[in-house]
Design a protein around this motif. Sequence first.
Motif, PDB file in Angstrom:
ATOM      1  N   ARG A   1     -11.357 -19.510 -19.834  1.00 44.33           N
ATOM      2  CA  ARG A   1     -10.820 -19.210 -21.167  1.00 44.33           C
ATOM      3  C   ARG A   1     -10.264 -20.474 -21.822  1.00 44.33           C
ATOM      4  O   ARG A   1      -9.245 -20.423 -22.525  1.00 44.33           O
TER       5      ARG A   1
ATOM      6  N   GLY B   1      -0.735 -22.566 -29.092  1.00 40.91           N
ATOM      7  CA  GLY B   1       0.304 -22.830 -28.091  1.00 40.91           C
ATOM      8  C   GLY B   1      -0.001 -24.075 -27.268  1.00 40.91           C
ATOM      9  O   GLY B   1       0.917 -24.730 -26.756  1.00 40.91           O
TER      10      GLY B   1
ATOM     11  N   LEU C   1       0.412 -16.900 -38.403  1.00 38.86           N
ATOM     12  CA  LEU C   1       1.637 -17.150 -37.633  1.00 38.86           C
ATOM     13  C   LEU C   1       2.217 -18.522 -37.953  1.00 38.86           C
ATOM     14  O   LEU C   1       1.599 -19.325 -38.660  1.00 38.86           O
TER      15      LEU C   1
ATOM     16  N   TRP D   1       6.924 -21.421 -30.020  1.00 41.89           N
ATOM     17  CA  TRP D   1       7.344 -21.949 -28.716  1.00 41.89           C
ATOM     18  C   TRP D   1       8.188 -23.219 -28.888  1.00 41.89           C
ATOM     19  O   TRP D   1       8.299 -24.028 -27.967  1.00 41.89           O
TER      20      TRP D   1
ATOM     21  N   ALA E   1      -6.551 -21.124 -21.643  1.00 44.79           N
ATOM     22  CA  ALA E   1      -5.570 -20.313 -22.375  1.00 44.79           C
ATOM     23  C   ALA E   1      -4.499 -19.824 -21.401  1.00 44.79           C
ATOM     24  O   ALA E   1      -4.767 -19.639 -20.207  1.00 44.79           O
TER      25      ALA E   1
ATOM     26  N   LEU F   1      -4.997 -26.329 -28.732  1.00 42.47           N
ATOM     27  CA  LEU F   1      -4.947 -25.434 -29.892  1.00 42.47           C
ATOM     28  C   LEU F   1      -3.763 -24.478 -29.800  1.00 42.47           C
ATOM     29  O   LEU F   1      -3.422 -24.013 -28.706  1.00 42.47           O
TER      30      LEU F   1
ATOM     31  N   MET G   1      -3.938 -17.823 -37.745  1.00 38.50           N
ATOM     32  CA  MET G   1      -3.645 -16.604 -36.983  1.00 38.50           C
ATOM     33  C   MET G   1      -2.569 -15.790 -37.700  1.00 38.50           C
ATOM     34  O   MET G   1      -2.067 -14.806 -37.147  1.00 38.50           O
TER      35      MET G   1
ATOM     36  N   SER H   1      -6.105 -23.819 -24.882  1.00 41.42           N
ATOM     37  CA  SER H   1      -6.414 -23.148 -26.152  1.00 41.42           C
ATOM     38  C   SER H   1      -5.328 -22.147 -26.552  1.00 41.42           C
ATOM     39  O   SER H   1      -5.586 -21.202 -27.295  1.00 41.42           O
ATOM     40  N   GLY H   2      -4.101 -22.362 -26.078  1.00 39.95           N
ATOM     41  CA  GLY H   2      -2.970 -21.527 -26.527  1.00 39.95           C
ATOM     42  C   GLY H   2      -2.811 -20.275 -25.701  1.00 39.95           C
ATOM     43  O   GLY H   2      -3.221 -20.207 -24.540  1.00 39.95           O
ATOM     44  N   SER H   3      -2.216 -19.265 -26.312  1.00 42.95           N
ATOM     45  CA  SER H   3      -2.038 -17.994 -25.602  1.00 42.95           C
ATOM     46  C   SER H   3      -3.387 -17.341 -25.368  1.00 42.95           C
ATOM     47  O   SER H   3      -4.286 -17.467 -26.201  1.00 42.95           O
ATOM     48  N   ASP H   4      -3.475 -16.614 -24.275  1.00 43.83           N
ATOM     49  CA  ASP H   4      -4.675 -15.814 -24.028  1.00 43.83           C
ATOM     50  C   ASP H   4      -4.722 -14.705 -25.077  1.00 43.83           C
ATOM     51  O   ASP H   4      -3.818 -13.856 -25.149  1.00 43.83           O
TER      52      ASP H   4
ATOM     53  N   ASN I   1      -6.378 -12.099 -25.317  1.00 38.93           N
ATOM     54  CA  ASN I   1      -6.395 -10.722 -24.797  1.00 38.93           C
ATOM     55  C   ASN I   1      -4.971 -10.215 -24.597  1.00 38.93           C
ATOM     56  O   ASN I   1      -4.656  -9.072 -24.928  1.00 38.93           O
TER      57      ASN I   1
ATOM     58  N   VAL J   1      -3.243 -24.172 -35.003  1.00 38.85           N
ATOM     59  CA  VAL J   1      -4.100 -23.210 -35.721  1.00 38.85           C
ATOM     60  C   VAL J   1      -3.311 -21.979 -36.188  1.00 38.85           C
ATOM     61  O   VAL J   1      -3.894 -21.010 -36.679  1.00 38.85           O
ATOM     62  N   HIS J   2      -1.992 -22.059 -36.033  1.00 37.12           N
ATOM     63  CA  HIS J   2      -1.154 -20.874 -36.268  1.00 37.12           C
ATOM     64  C   HIS J   2      -1.385 -20.218 -37.614  1.00 37.12           C
ATOM     65  O   HIS J   2      -1.435 -18.996 -37.726  1.00 37.12           O
TER      66      HIS J   2
HETATM   67  C1  LIG Z   1      -1.370 -19.237 -32.577  1.00 39.38           C
HETATM   68  C2  LIG Z   1      -0.233 -18.899 -31.792  1.00 39.38           C
HETATM   69  C3  LIG Z   1      -0.420 -18.395 -30.432  1.00 39.38           C
HETATM   70  C4  LIG Z   1       0.760 -18.847 -29.640  1.00 39.38           C
HETATM   71  O1  LIG Z   1       1.382 -19.865 -29.945  1.00 39.38           O
HETATM   72  O2  LIG Z   1       1.126 -18.118 -28.736  1.00 39.38           O
HETATM   73  C5  LIG Z   1      -1.692 -18.860 -29.822  1.00 39.38           C
HETATM   74  O3  LIG Z   1      -1.802 -19.858 -29.169  1.00 39.38           O
HETATM   75  S1  LIG Z   1      -2.981 -17.804 -30.112  1.00 39.38           S
HETATM   76  C6  LIG Z   1      -4.374 -18.660 -29.464  1.00 39.38           C
HETATM   77  C7  LIG Z   1      -4.844 -19.734 -30.369  1.00 39.38           C
HETATM   78  N1  LIG Z   1      -6.111 -20.198 -29.903  1.00 39.38           N
HETATM   79  C8  LIG Z   1      -7.262 -19.725 -30.354  1.00 39.38           C
HETATM   80  O4  LIG Z   1      -7.322 -18.905 -31.245  1.00 39.38           O
HETATM   81  C9  LIG Z   1      -8.517 -20.255 -29.682  1.00 39.38           C
HETATM   82  C10 LIG Z   1      -9.737 -19.425 -30.060  1.00 39.38           C
HETATM   83  N2  LIG Z   1     -10.905 -19.988 -29.412  1.00 39.38           N
HETATM   84  C11 LIG Z   1     -11.619 -20.978 -29.954  1.00 39.38           C
HETATM   85  O5  LIG Z   1     -11.348 -21.439 -31.044  1.00 39.38           O
HETATM   86  C12 LIG Z   1     -12.762 -21.489 -29.160  1.00 39.38           C
HETATM   87  O6  LIG Z   1     -13.003 -20.605 -28.076  1.00 39.38           O
HETATM   88  C13 LIG Z   1     -12.512 -22.904 -28.578  1.00 39.38           C
HETATM   89  C14 LIG Z   1     -12.489 -23.922 -29.728  1.00 39.38           C
HETATM   90  C15 LIG Z   1     -11.232 -22.979 -27.767  1.00 39.38           C
HETATM   91  C16 LIG Z   1     -13.669 -23.283 -27.632  1.00 39.38           C
HETATM   92  O7  LIG Z   1     -14.894 -23.099 -28.293  1.00 39.38           O
HETATM   93  P1  LIG Z   1     -16.266 -23.285 -27.480  1.00 39.38           P
HETATM   94  O8  LIG Z   1     -17.373 -22.924 -28.424  1.00 39.38           O
HETATM   95  O9  LIG Z   1     -16.292 -24.605 -26.827  1.00 39.38           O
HETATM   96  O10 LIG Z   1     -16.164 -22.233 -26.278  1.00 39.38           O
HETATM   97  P2  LIG Z   1     -16.114 -20.649 -26.375  1.00 39.38           P
HETATM   98  O11 LIG Z   1     -15.622 -20.190 -27.684  1.00 39.38           O
HETATM   99  O12 LIG Z   1     -17.406 -20.091 -25.919  1.00 39.38           O
HETATM  100  O13 LIG Z   1     -14.952 -20.333 -25.318  1.00 39.38           O
HETATM  101  C17 LIG Z   1     -15.243 -20.194 -23.951  1.00 39.38           C
HETATM  102  C18 LIG Z   1     -14.548 -18.945 -23.487  1.00 39.38           C
HETATM  103  O14 LIG Z   1     -13.138 -19.141 -23.603  1.00 39.38           O
HETATM  104  C19 LIG Z   1     -12.572 -18.028 -24.298  1.00 39.38           C
HETATM  105  N3  LIG Z   1     -11.356 -18.441 -24.965  1.00 39.38           N
HETATM  106  C20 LIG Z   1     -11.124 -19.587 -25.641  1.00 39.38           C
HETATM  107  N4  LIG Z   1      -9.872 -19.625 -26.086  1.00 39.38           N
HETATM  108  C21 LIG Z   1      -9.302 -18.463 -25.696  1.00 39.38           C
HETATM  109  C22 LIG Z   1      -7.994 -17.921 -25.860  1.00 39.38           C
HETATM  110  N5  LIG Z   1      -7.013 -18.569 -26.521  1.00 39.38           N
HETATM  111  N6  LIG Z   1      -7.744 -16.716 -25.316  1.00 39.38           N
HETATM  112  C23 LIG Z   1      -8.699 -16.032 -24.635  1.00 39.38           C
HETATM  113  N7  LIG Z   1      -9.945 -16.498 -24.441  1.00 39.38           N
HETATM  114  C24 LIG Z   1     -10.239 -17.709 -24.973  1.00 39.38           C
HETATM  115  C25 LIG Z   1     -13.673 -17.634 -25.259  1.00 39.38           C
HETATM  116  O15 LIG Z   1     -13.461 -16.344 -25.742  1.00 39.38           O
HETATM  117  C26 LIG Z   1     -14.886 -17.736 -24.361  1.00 39.38           C
HETATM  118  O16 LIG Z   1     -14.922 -16.610 -23.504  1.00 39.38           O
HETATM  119  P3  LIG Z   1     -16.248 -15.699 -23.417  1.00 39.38           P
HETATM  120  O17 LIG Z   1     -15.897 -14.650 -22.417  1.00 39.38           O
HETATM  121  O18 LIG Z   1     -17.323 -16.627 -22.977  1.00 39.38           O
HETATM  122  O19 LIG Z   1     -16.462 -15.167 -24.787  1.00 39.38           O
END
Ligand SMILES: CC[C@H](C(=O)O)C(=O)SCCNC(=O)CCNC(=O)[C@H](O)C(C)(C)COP(=O)(O)OP(=O)(O)OC[C@H]1O[C@@H](n2cnc3c(N)ncnc32)[C@H](O)[C@@H]1OP(=O)(O)O
Length: 321
Positions: free
Chosen positions: A86, A173, A201, A205, A89, A171, A199, A125-128, A130, A195-196
Amino acid sequence: MVLSAAGQHLLRVSRPGAWGQHLLRVSRPGAWGQHLLSGIGSVSTTAKGFQEKEIREKLQAFPGGSIDLVKQESGIAVLTVNNPARMNAFSGSMMVELEERVSQLEEWTEGKGLIVQGAAGTFCSGSDLNAVRAISNPQDGMKMCMFMQNVLTRLLRLPLLSVALVEGSALGGGAELTTACDFRLMVPGGMIRFVHKHMGLVPGWGGAARLVRIVGSQNALKMLGGALKVDPEMGLQIGLADGVLEGSLDGSGANALLEAEQWLGCYTTGPASVIRAIKKVVVSGRELPLEVALRTERDVFGTVWGGPANLQALASKAKHK
Ligand SMILES: CC[C@H](C(=O)O)C(=O)SCCNC(=O)CCNC(=O)[C@H](O)C(C)(C)COP(=O)(O)OP(=O)(O)OC[C@H]1O[C@@H](n2cnc3c(N)ncnc32)[C@H](O)[C@@H]1OP(=O)(O)O
């Protein structure tokens, strides 16, 4: 103490001056400094609306990945955010593990430096998402935020010189995590992105407060308002990055880690007592009102004056040409 103060502030957002009033109401000027010096205790269980046990149990319901800690003979430890499936994350159990690793580092008296990295060539990539979806109600979100704010505050205050090694993406978190280190080293192709906004947000943290102190309010506004992709060049320009490394030769991340260790070694060479004292006076200067920081500095000075390193330097009649 810090968590309860911050927690009260978060729970009383209708009174914007509450935190400022807290700063002014420190009745014993030395108390806060002492608190920083002795390290911050565990998360308060008495803060209104915040129960550590309850939030830990809730977070543990979202397992996956790990936070790995290796303490090395050199006095530099490596903390790895490890959830490559992930993009590293933070699952709920990883948040709890991070708190446990920080506790271990607080106890590590021989330590001088810390490198925080992500597994498998990317940072975090921040919080999971899910877990985020499952706790998207304000109460749970606030508890998670307070837990992580407390852990990252303790991480930054460790008496260790810390570096976030940013390979790949940091990204959300993950970007906030980079600001909980003293330094950021970026690898070409690396990116720090709050990226907040996308989202719906803001950082929770502690990343916004720390970002302002690192890059100033103008740059912080641009980074948060534009969800800017900060690459190494821009990172250096705005003072977010402290250096750019060559990076992996084979994609394993090993080369970047070696480079980061060498970079950090320039600042951690010397006895642990002195390096740790340096970090303590800088933390107090960074966080405390001047009067309290000065008092803290005197206290820390007293721990190294006449100590083994000081006496050895005096005996060797060291010259500093
Ligand atoms: C914003 C506030 C909050 C906090 O502070 O608590 C957060 O952090 S929320 C999370 C913010 N992060 C995201 O929104 C990241 C979203 N994901 C992406 O933008 C992309 O996945 C990226 C750029 C990280 C990677 O892209 P790439 O094309 O290289 O790979 P994939 O997208 O195929 O990712 C592989 C696989 O990882 C899973 N993934 C990535 N990030 C997360 C995440 N934050 N939580 C859960 N899962 C994540 C993605 O879904 C893929 O899984 P798959 O099962 O293959 O679909």
